[in-house]
Design a protein around this motif. Structure first.
Motif, short mmCIF file in Angstrom:
data_model
loop_
_atom_site.label_atom_id
_atom_site.label_comp_id
_atom_site.label_asym_id
_atom_site.label_seq_id
_atom_site.Cartn_x
_atom_site.Cartn_y
_atom_site.Cartn_z
N ALA A 230 13.05 -1.54 0.09
CA ALA A 230 12.16 -2.62 0.55
C ALA A 230 11.06 -2.07 1.45
N LYS A 231 11.43 -1.12 2.31
CA LYS A 231 10.43 -0.53 3.21
C LYS A 231 9.38 0.25 2.40
N GLY A 232 9.82 0.94 1.36
CA GLY A 232 8.88 1.67 0.52
C GLY A 232 7.89 0.75 -0.17
N ARG A 233 8.37 -0.37 -0.67
CA ARG A 233 7.48 -1.33 -1.32
C ARG A 233 6.46 -1.87 -0.31
N GLU A 234 6.96 -2.25 0.86
CA GLU A 234 6.11 -2.84 1.89
C GLU A 234 5.02 -1.87 2.35
N LEU A 235 5.41 -0.63 2.63
CA LEU A 235 4.45 0.35 3.12
C LEU A 235 3.42 0.71 2.04
N THR A 236 3.88 0.82 0.81
CA THR A 236 2.97 1.17 -0.29
C THR A 236 1.92 0.08 -0.49
N GLU A 237 2.36 -1.16 -0.51
CA GLU A 237 1.43 -2.28 -0.68
C GLU A 237 0.41 -2.30 0.45
N ALA A 238 0.89 -2.13 1.70
CA ALA A 238 -0.01 -2.18 2.85
C ALA A 238 -1.03 -1.04 2.81
N MET A 239 -0.59 0.16 2.44
CA MET A 239 -1.51 1.30 2.44
C MET A 239 -2.57 1.16 1.35
N LEU A 240 -2.18 0.70 0.18
CA LEU A 240 -3.15 0.58 -0.91
C LEU A 240 -4.14 -0.55 -0.67
N LYS A 241 -3.74 -1.57 0.06
CA LYS A 241 -4.70 -2.62 0.44
C LYS A 241 -5.69 -2.08 1.45
N ARG A 242 -5.18 -1.22 2.34
CA ARG A 242 -6.02 -0.66 3.40
C ARG A 242 -6.93 0.46 2.88
N THR A 243 -6.40 1.29 1.98
CA THR A 243 -7.15 2.44 1.45
C THR A 243 -6.99 2.46 -0.07
N PRO A 244 -7.73 1.62 -0.78
CA PRO A 244 -7.50 1.42 -2.22
C PRO A 244 -7.85 2.62 -3.11
N ASP A 245 -8.60 3.60 -2.58
CA ASP A 245 -8.99 4.73 -3.44
C ASP A 245 -8.00 5.89 -3.38
N ILE A 246 -6.85 5.69 -2.77
CA ILE A 246 -5.82 6.75 -2.72
C ILE A 246 -5.39 7.10 -4.15
N ASP A 247 -5.22 8.41 -4.43
CA ASP A 247 -4.75 8.81 -5.76
C ASP A 247 -3.39 9.52 -5.72
N PHE A 248 -2.82 9.69 -4.50
CA PHE A 248 -1.47 10.26 -4.42
C PHE A 248 -0.78 9.76 -3.15
N LEU A 249 0.51 9.44 -3.29
CA LEU A 249 1.33 9.02 -2.15
C LEU A 249 2.52 9.97 -2.00
N TYR A 250 2.61 10.61 -0.83
CA TYR A 250 3.71 11.52 -0.53
C TYR A 250 4.62 10.84 0.48
N TYR A 251 5.88 10.63 0.09
CA TYR A 251 6.86 9.93 0.93
C TYR A 251 7.81 10.95 1.58
#
Length: 340
Positions: A230-251
């Motif tokens: 759930a935390k992963g979903r929440e953080l991913t959604e928030a980051m992509l709304k904030r920085t929509p041009d991201i092309d890679f996510l490192y967890y």
């Protein structure tokens, strides 16, 4: 107040350090008898500085040891440390040794308390996660007079023996793979790091390689609490709304990475062409996901096995000539979320 020898501390050591009789030291440490506040304070200060832990089984066993191995780890609530315990248990099968577990929740003060209680029962050895400990914990480990194996990490000085991987190297290797795949707008999502030293070292290795390649982090997010889908979903959604041009996510770990993967699949994102993903730990649970998350094996079972083998060998032969550092090599699994 320092000691160079490795023999276990005794009441006499505390007596000499505090300048009071052994009988008075015994009364203070057992909280018995009439002792002045100033004397009590003097004894407790000396015991703490020496790292002295009272022996709860003194006189009960001729050997002054029990066939237990104290295993002190941060958590059992994620998928990481159960695999370490599996390795430890397998390695101790066929010996007289049994592991007993203490949980610290990544808190130094709790680690001190757990270590104090476990050492008071005079185990045959200690396996403890990480290389960073409070001065009180380090003093107790140095003074215990038994094998101590610090696990999961080799980036730092060990009290006795260390078994693990280089987390800085793990971060560096993942950064190289991401850069070589052509990604440039990279976001990081992970735990708050003041107490999660291994995650911090991976992040440092990762960002150093990025900086050398002239790439700045596009965004980053740190959270406290359990590593959950759930935390992963929440953080991913928030980051992509904030920085929509991201092309890679490192967890920082696979569990929040899995949550991010499920969120992006629901949104119809093209992975890894549009956005690539990677986690850390190589958790077996990932095998059940619709796509295989890129990750890195942290060698957890092997680390547990090797640490337990060292304890067993040194318990059987205290003079055994064994290595003080065993470093394992983490390997990237590209899965379906990291372009080659």
């Amino acid at each position: 107040m320092t000691r160079q020898d490795s023999r276990p501390l005794t009441l006499r050591d505390v007596s000499e350090a505090s300048g009071v009789s052994e009988m008075t030291v015994s009364r203070v440490l057992r909280n018995r008898g009439d002792v002045s506040d100033s004397t009590r304070k003097k004894v407790l200060e000396a015991a703490k500085q020496l790292g002295y832990v009272p022996n709860k089984i003194a006189g009960a066993l001729a050997s002054q040891r029990v066939n237990l191995v104290a295993v002190i780890i941060p958590s059992m609530s994620n998928m990481v440390f159960p695999e370490v315990m599996t390795g430890i248990s397998r390695a101790l099968e066929g010996t007289d040794l049994q592991p007993v577990v203490g949980i610290t929740d990544y808190l130094p003060e709790k680690e001190e308390k757990v270590l104090y209680e476990m050492l008071s029962w005079r185990p045959s050895g200690v396996i403890i996660a990480g290389l960073e400990h409070s001065e009180a914990s380090r003093a107790m480990l140095r003074a215990a007079g038994i094998p101590v194996v610090e696990i999961m990490d080799v980036d730092g000085m060990a009290i006795d023996t260390k078994v693990g991987i280089s987390h800085r190297l793990a971060g560096e290797k993942m950064a190289h793979a991401i850069i070589e795949a052509g990604y440039k707008r990279i976001g990081f999502l992970g735990t708050k790091m003041p107490l999660d030293h291994r995650a911090r070292k991976r992040f440092e290795g990762f960002t150093q390689v990025m900086a050398k390649a002239g790439i700045e982090m596009a965004d980053q997010e740190f959270y406290s609490g359990g590593s959950a889908l759930a935390k992963g979903r929440e953080l991913t959604e928030a980051m992509l709304k904030r920085t929509p041009d991201i092309d890679f996510l490192y967890y920082s770990n696979d569990m929040i990475g899995a949550g991010g993967l499920l969120y992006l699949l629901e949104k119809g994102v093209d992975i890894p062409a549009e956005i690539g993903l990677a986690g850390f730990n190589g958790v077996e649970l990932l095998q059940g996901l619709p796509r295989q998350l890129a990750t890195m094996d942290a060698c957890r079972t092997e680390i547990g096995s090797k640490a337990a083998e060292i304890i067993a060998q040194r318990t059987a032969d205290p003079e055994a000539d064994l290595p003080k550092k065993i470093e394992m090599t983490p390997v990237i699994s590209f899965g379906d979320t990291l372009k080659r």
